[in-house]
Design an enzyme around this catalytic site. Structure first.
Site, mmCIF file in Angstrom:
data_model
loop_
_atom_site.group_PDB
_atom_site.id
_atom_site.type_symbol
_atom_site.label_atom_id
_atom_site.label_comp_id
_atom_site.label_asym_id
_atom_site.label_seq_id
_atom_site.Cartn_x
_atom_site.Cartn_y
_atom_site.Cartn_z
ATOM 1 N N GLY A 30 0.727 -1.256 0.164
ATOM 2 C CA GLY A 30 0.002 0.090 -0.034
ATOM 3 C C GLY A 30 0.951 1.213 -0.016
ATOM 4 O O GLY A 30 1.736 1.460 0.537
ATOM 5 N N ASP A 58 -9.522 -2.366 -5.767
ATOM 6 C CA ASP A 58 -9.212 -2.158 -4.352
ATOM 7 C C ASP A 58 -10.576 -1.377 -3.809
ATOM 8 O O ASP A 58 -10.876 -0.226 -4.360
ATOM 9 C CB ASP A 58 -7.998 -0.837 -4.535
#
Length: 355
Positions: A30, A58
């Site tokens: 991330g 996502d």
């Protein structure tokens, strides 16, 4: 092409040149710039392909922010393009959604949840089924952080295992399952045959997708990272898992690299550059047979179509600092910067003296 430190520089041209590719996954830890990289990859692919679809899987969708355009779960044409589409979907499904879609009550929902990951896998299968009916030349996946991505890639295998378990239960217990669904008040429309028929209907799609994911001519995975320890660790984990899943990966994009340019005098920046170089060396040592693309850290965010297009040049040719260290041009540049800083300091000093 080799860089000044002797390390081989790479680009993403190999992805653009591979005309057989159908699925391109972009993933990593991330906060390393996956959405920017996947967006730029889709823009570059749109130049060499008839039609491109980029999908964000996502839950914290950033495609809309990257392109500065609102996207939904339906493919939407990206502003400024004639053949690039984008959509944002959530590959997970909650129990309430499962009931509302399939008409399943608590008993059958619990049965589905007894097979780990089967609910998410079914939702992902429905998305892939929808995507496969669309006529796109190539599909780019902007994936969630590594853990979610690995689970996403396991979905085809999870569904296959789930189907095998359900079919085994059916063969073992015969009509008992059907009797229990009636006992729990489920209509024939949502009984054994309907549910098993729905799952079995997905089987062909899932098997086909599973074969495609494992075919290096059709699928590849680009890993995005930054030159830091945790990102290196996550990338190694990701590459190992992809190898276990038999999914091709031969591109690594290292983002936010500090290059020794503009006569940097800051001790902090120099320390960061030394740290980054240590991990860059490890990337090249571990992945000497990969196409490694280094992208510079920019002073501003890359948002909007024009900014993405401008930055895309760095994906096609290795980034070179404007001046080579130790040359006349580089020394002149440093003198110019220092002169500017001196003038600013003198103005500030004059202002302070005036009170």
């Amino acid at each position: 092409m080799a860089s000044d430190d002797g390390l081989s520089e790479g680009t993403v041209k190999n992805i653009l040149d591979q005309e057989t590719l159908k699925w391109v996954f972009v993933g990593g830890k991330g906060g390393v710039g996956k959405t920017t990289c996947s967006s730029i990859l889709s823009i570059l692919l749109s130049r060499v392909r008839s039609s491109v679809l980029i999908i964000s899987t996502d839950p914290a969708h950033n495609l809309s922010d990257a392109f500065q355009q609102r996207f939904t779960k339906a493919p939407t044409l990206v502003n400024g393009f004639t053949n690039l589409y984008a959509m944002e979907v959530d590959p997970t499904v909650e129990n309430d959604d499962l009931r509302s879609v399939d008409g399943m009550d608590g008993f059958l929902s619990d049965l589905a949840n007894a097979i780990p990951g089967i609910d998410e896998a079914m939702s992902f299968a429905e998305m892939l089924k929808l995507v496969q009916t669309m006529d796109y030349s190539v599909i780019v996946f902007d994936t969630a952080p590594t853990g979610h991505t690995l689970r996403l890639l396991q979905f085809p295998a999870t569904l296959e295992k789930g189907l095998a378990k359900v079919m085994a239960l059916k063969n073992r217990f015969g009509g008992l399952f059907n009797q229990m669904t009636h006992m729990f008040g489920v209509d024939d429309e949502f009984g054994e045959d309907a549910i098993l028929g729905k799952l079995d209907g997905m089987k062909d799609v899932i098997e086909q997708v599973n074969r495609q994911f494992k075919d290096p001519d059709l699928t590849t995975f680009a890993c995005v990272c930054i030159p830091e320890f945790l990102s290196l660790y996550e990338t190694e984990r990701l590459v190992q898992e992809l190898t276990k899943f038999e999914i091709d990966t031969h591109n690594i994009i290292i983002n936010q690299v500090l290059f020794d340019e503009e006569g940097v005098e800051s001790k902090l920046l120099k320390a960061r550059m030394r740290m980054q170089q240590k991990y860059l060396d490890q990337f090249y040592m571990l992945y000497d047979d990969f196409h490694i693309t280094k992208l510079p850290l920019l002073p501003q965010e890359v948002c909007g179509v024009e900014a993405l297009k401008s930055f895309s040049d760095k994906f096609l040719s290795p980034y070179k600092p404007p001046f080579t260290k130790g040359t006349v041009e580089e020394v002149e540049q440093r003198i110019s910067i220092l002169s500017t800083q001196l003038k600013e300091a003198e103005r500030e000093l004059d202002k302070l003296k005036r009170g």
